[in-house]
Design a protein around this motif. Structure first.
Motif, PDB file in Angstrom:
ATOM      1  N   VAL A   1       0.817  -1.206   0.000  1.00 54.75           N
ATOM      2  CA  VAL A   1       0.000   0.000   0.000  1.00 54.75           C
ATOM      3  C   VAL A   1       0.857   1.265   0.000  1.00 54.75           C
ATOM      4  O   VAL A   1       0.413   2.333  -0.431  1.00 54.75           O
ATOM      5  N   GLU A   2       2.108   1.168   0.456  1.00 57.29           N
ATOM      6  CA  GLU A   2       2.982   2.332   0.510  1.00 57.29           C
ATOM      7  C   GLU A   2       3.600   2.663  -0.842  1.00 57.29           C
ATOM      8  O   GLU A   2       4.099   3.767  -1.044  1.00 57.29           O
ATOM      9  N   ILE A   3       3.588   1.709  -1.769  1.00 59.99           N
ATOM     10  CA  ILE A   3       4.224   1.913  -3.076  1.00 59.99           C
ATOM     11  C   ILE A   3       3.236   2.627  -3.990  1.00 59.99           C
ATOM     12  O   ILE A   3       2.153   2.119  -4.278  1.00 59.99           O
ATOM     13  N   LYS A   4       3.604   3.809  -4.446  1.00 59.78           N
ATOM     14  CA  LYS A   4       2.666   4.600  -5.247  1.00 59.78           C
ATOM     15  C   LYS A   4       2.865   4.411  -6.744  1.00 59.78           C
ATOM     16  O   LYS A   4       1.922   4.544  -7.526  1.00 59.78           O
ATOM     17  N   LEU A   5       4.101   4.098  -7.160  1.00 59.54           N
ATOM     18  CA  LEU A   5       4.399   4.026  -8.580  1.00 59.54           C
ATOM     19  C   LEU A   5       5.573   3.080  -8.811  1.00 59.54           C
ATOM     20  O   LEU A   5       6.498   3.031  -8.004  1.00 59.54           O
ATOM     21  N   ILE A   6       5.505   2.327  -9.898  1.00 58.09           N
ATOM     22  CA  ILE A   6       6.609   1.455 -10.312  1.00 58.09           C
ATOM     23  C   ILE A   6       6.913   1.782 -11.770  1.00 58.09           C
ATOM     24  O   ILE A   6       6.005   1.775 -12.611  1.00 58.09           O
ATOM     25  N   GLU A   7       8.183   2.053 -12.073  1.00 63.93           N
ATOM     26  CA  GLU A   7       8.577   2.435 -13.421  1.00 63.93           C
ATOM     27  C   GLU A   7       9.654   1.502 -13.964  1.00 63.93           C
ATOM     28  O   GLU A   7      10.584   1.123 -13.242  1.00 63.93           O
ATOM     29  N   ALA A   8       9.519   1.157 -15.232  1.00 66.95           N
ATOM     30  CA  ALA A   8      10.498   0.287 -15.873  1.00 66.95           C
ATOM     31  C   ALA A   8      11.736   1.083 -16.254  1.00 66.95           C
ATOM     32  O   ALA A   8      11.645   2.207 -16.746  1.00 66.95           O
TER      33      ALA A   8
END
Length: 234
Positions: free
Chosen positions: A145-152
């Motif tokens: 829930v703390e992770i807002k965004l994941i980028e490659a």
């Protein structure tokens, strides 16, 4: 329960067979010496349980779990390995247990009791509710829930949580298979945690621009914009 033994060492598989003779509620459906064999056998036999080694020629036990993640019915996993350094990663993928070789009858019994008392009435999915993340000398235990965004970034993925931006060796596709439904693929290079969206705006071409709670803007592809609109009833 129907189980598969996945280990590149024949003697290790034979020893596990011997130990399982004391547990008539577990039937051995087959054996595999590598990930390629294991994938075919899992598709064919549809086992309830995997006894899974980590280090094998060509690919690891974790690679196998990456490939079968997200299937309608995912077997329970008991890791069997000579190395304790993979225990935290096993925790990440929510393995039922982690047995160090040589496996003792007492530890095997405890692991099987754990698996056999689990509620298997609903399809299982290997999803992550916590991440153990390491980058260089730094490490974090982070709730999803703390992770807002994941980028490659090439073959890596950069995770955004708090003020941290660690880079890990995982593809977006691999991570998406392990994440809950709050994580939505925005485009080819970004996955957004929908819980972090503060507002959404429609572009002239119909694409969605999402503004996260920290002010970060993410543009959804046209295809994913349509899927998001349908999901959010926009």
């Amino acid at each position: 329960m129907r189980a598969l033994l996945i280990d590149d060492e024949r003697r290790a598989r034979a020893e596990m067979r011997r130990l399982l003779e004391a547990h008539p509620d577990v039937t051995i459906a087959g054996e595999a010496a590598n990930v390629s064999e294991a994938k075919e056998m899992i598709a064919r036999e549809r086992p309830d349980l995997l006894f899974l080694d980590v280090e094998m020629p060509g690919a690891t036990g974790f690679d196998l779990l990456d490939e079968i993640a997200g299937r309608e019915q995912t077997p329970a996993v008991i890791f069997t390995t000579a190395f304790d350094r993979y225990a935290l990663r096993a925790f990440e993928v929510r393995a039922a247990d982690y047995l160090l070789k040589p496996v003792t009858p007492e530890r095997l019994k405890a692991a099987l009791e754990h698996v056999l008392t689990e509620d298997r009435s609903e399809p299982q999915r290997l999803t992550l509710d916590q991440f153990f993340i390491r980058e260089g000398e730094r490490a974090w235990m982070v709730r999803a829930v703390e992770i807002k965004l994941i980028e490659a970034e090439g073959n890596y993925a950069r995770l955004h949580f708090g003020e941290n931006r660690p880079l890990i060796l995982r593809s977006l596709q691999t991570l998406q298979a392990r994440l809950d439904d709050h994580f939505f693929r925005a485009n080819r290079s970004q996955i957004v945690n929908l819980r972090w969206i503060a507002r959404m705006e429609l572009e002239v071409d119909g694409a969605v621009r999402a503004v996260l709670k920290d002010g970060t803007e993410v543009i959804f592809s046209r295809r994913q914009s349509q899927a998001l609109k349908e999901r959010m009833a926009l």
